[in-house]
Enzyme design. Structure first.
Site, PDB file in Angstrom:
ATOM      1  N   ASP A  79      -2.937  11.912   3.850  1.00 53.42           N
ATOM      2  CA  ASP A  79      -2.073  10.717   3.934  1.00 53.42           C
ATOM      3  C   ASP A  79      -1.307  10.308   5.114  1.00 53.42           C
ATOM      4  OD1 ASP A  79      -0.755   8.983   2.115  1.00 53.42           O
ATOM      5  OD2 ASP A  79       0.904  10.611   1.252  1.00 53.42           O
ATOM      6  N   HIS A  80      -1.236   8.928   5.240  1.00 50.10           N
ATOM      7  CA  HIS A  80      -0.438   8.650   6.134  1.00 50.10           C
ATOM      8  C   HIS A  80      -0.422   9.353   7.767  1.00 50.10           C
ATOM      9  CE1 HIS A  80       1.846   5.622   4.145  1.00 50.10           C
ATOM     10  NE2 HIS A  80       2.044   6.577   3.245  1.00 50.10           N
TER      11      HIS A  80
HETATM   12  P1  13P Z   1       6.169   8.207  -3.422  1.00 51.31           P
HETATM   13  O1  13P Z   1       6.740   9.277  -2.634  1.00 51.31           O
HETATM   14  O2  13P Z   1       7.233   7.125  -3.553  1.00 51.31           O
HETATM   15  O3  13P Z   1       5.691   8.619  -4.644  1.00 51.31           O
HETATM   16  O4  13P Z   1       4.846   7.417  -2.668  1.00 51.31           O
HETATM   17  C1  13P Z   1       3.839   8.308  -2.466  1.00 51.31           C
HETATM   18  C2  13P Z   1       2.751   7.757  -1.588  1.00 51.31           C
HETATM   19  O5  13P Z   1       2.590   6.654  -1.226  1.00 51.31           O
HETATM   20  C3  13P Z   1       2.279   8.739  -0.590  1.00 51.31           C
HETATM   21  O6  13P Z   1       1.515   7.791   0.353  1.00 51.31           O
END
Ligand code: 13P
Length: 271
Positions: A79-80
């Protein structure tokens, strides 16, 4: 099935996959128990901080072996990430999917960095997600001029070849102050402009009706992280307040169960 194929399949069915972040054994188990119970697939996400916390190989193996044990179809996704070097390490460690996030850079630069990640990922045959426009990071506020522009989305996907695209339409990471309002017209336009699998970031706290509408209009992957952490820690705090138990094997399963219940709700919401 590869995640990029699964997302396409789900896109054709006008459904979505849930992508939930895990932080330790207990949250990973809670997520997978829910998927097991409902016999549904799930994407397991790790951020760079979770990799630093658990160790990259341990984190991946944890997700894989628990999925195997519970017989759940799952994929491990980074993620990211804004570092090509970390993406390379994750690809080498067997991730099924990676996100290159250069959304804070100007359009052309975002394209160039994303192209690099796509090029790198090619020989690994994995799913690649990028972000265009900017979904506010934790603690930041929404800025409408950073919402994704449909014409740019088309150009971005054509130029980079990403499979999945995180779009900014009014969601944000972390909890919302008021009721979140998603720009559904913009989403519709983005969906019509590109056939990439669209990703809804900031899924925590978005009402079910809005998530369902967003899926109907083209969101194929729905990310939830904050609610996982919040549910786990709240459950743990309340158990510890009323207990002198020191056997963590009796305490943690109750918090794992709370995560399981939450994820069951989220899985039902997107499926
Ligand atoms: P939230 O933490 O707001 O649920 O977002 C999750 C997310 O988009 C992880 O990339």
């Amino acid at each position: 099935m590869k995640l990029q194929q699964k997302l396409k399949q789900v896109q054709k069915q006008n459904k979505a996959l849930l992508a939930t972040n895990y932080y330790n054994f207990e949250t990973c188990k809670g997520i997978l128990l829910a998927a097991h119970e409902l016999k549904l697939p799930v994407i397991l996400q790790l951020t760079k901080s979770s990799l630093d916390y658990m160790g990259l190989r341990t984190a991946v193996r944890l997700g894989r072996s628990l999925s195997e044990e519970l017989n759940v179809e799952s994929w491990i996704h980074l993620d990211h990430c804004d570092e090509i070097e970390t993406i390379k390490r994750c690809l080498d460690a067997g991730f099924d999917s990676v996100m290159i996030d250069a959304s804070d850079k100007p359009f052309e630069e975002n394209i160039a960095i994303t192209q690099k990640a796509v090029e790198l990922a090619k020989s690994y045959d994995v799913n690649v997600e990028a972000e265009l426009g900017s979904v506010p990071k934790l603690g930041l506020d929404l800025e409408e001029d950073k919402f994704t522009k449909p014409d740019e989305a088309k150009l971005f996907v054509d130029e980079t070849g990403v499979n999945a695209l995180a779009v900014a339409i009014g969601s944000k990471h972390g909890f919302y102050k008021g009721e979140p309002r998603l720009d559904m017209d913009r989403l519709k336009e983005i969906q019509q402009a590109t056939n990439a699998c669209l990703v809804l970031h900031g899924g925590s706290g978005i009402p079910e009706s809005s998530v369902k509408k967003a899926i109907e209009l083209g969101m194929v992957k729905v990310n939830v992280a904050t609610e996982i952490k919040d549910t786990f820690i709240r459950a743990l705090k309340s158990i510890l307040q009323s207990s002198e138990e020191i056997d963590l094997r009796k305490i943690f399963p109750k918090a794992t169960e709370a995560v399981k219940i939450l994820v069951e709700e989220k899985l039902k919401m997107v499926s």
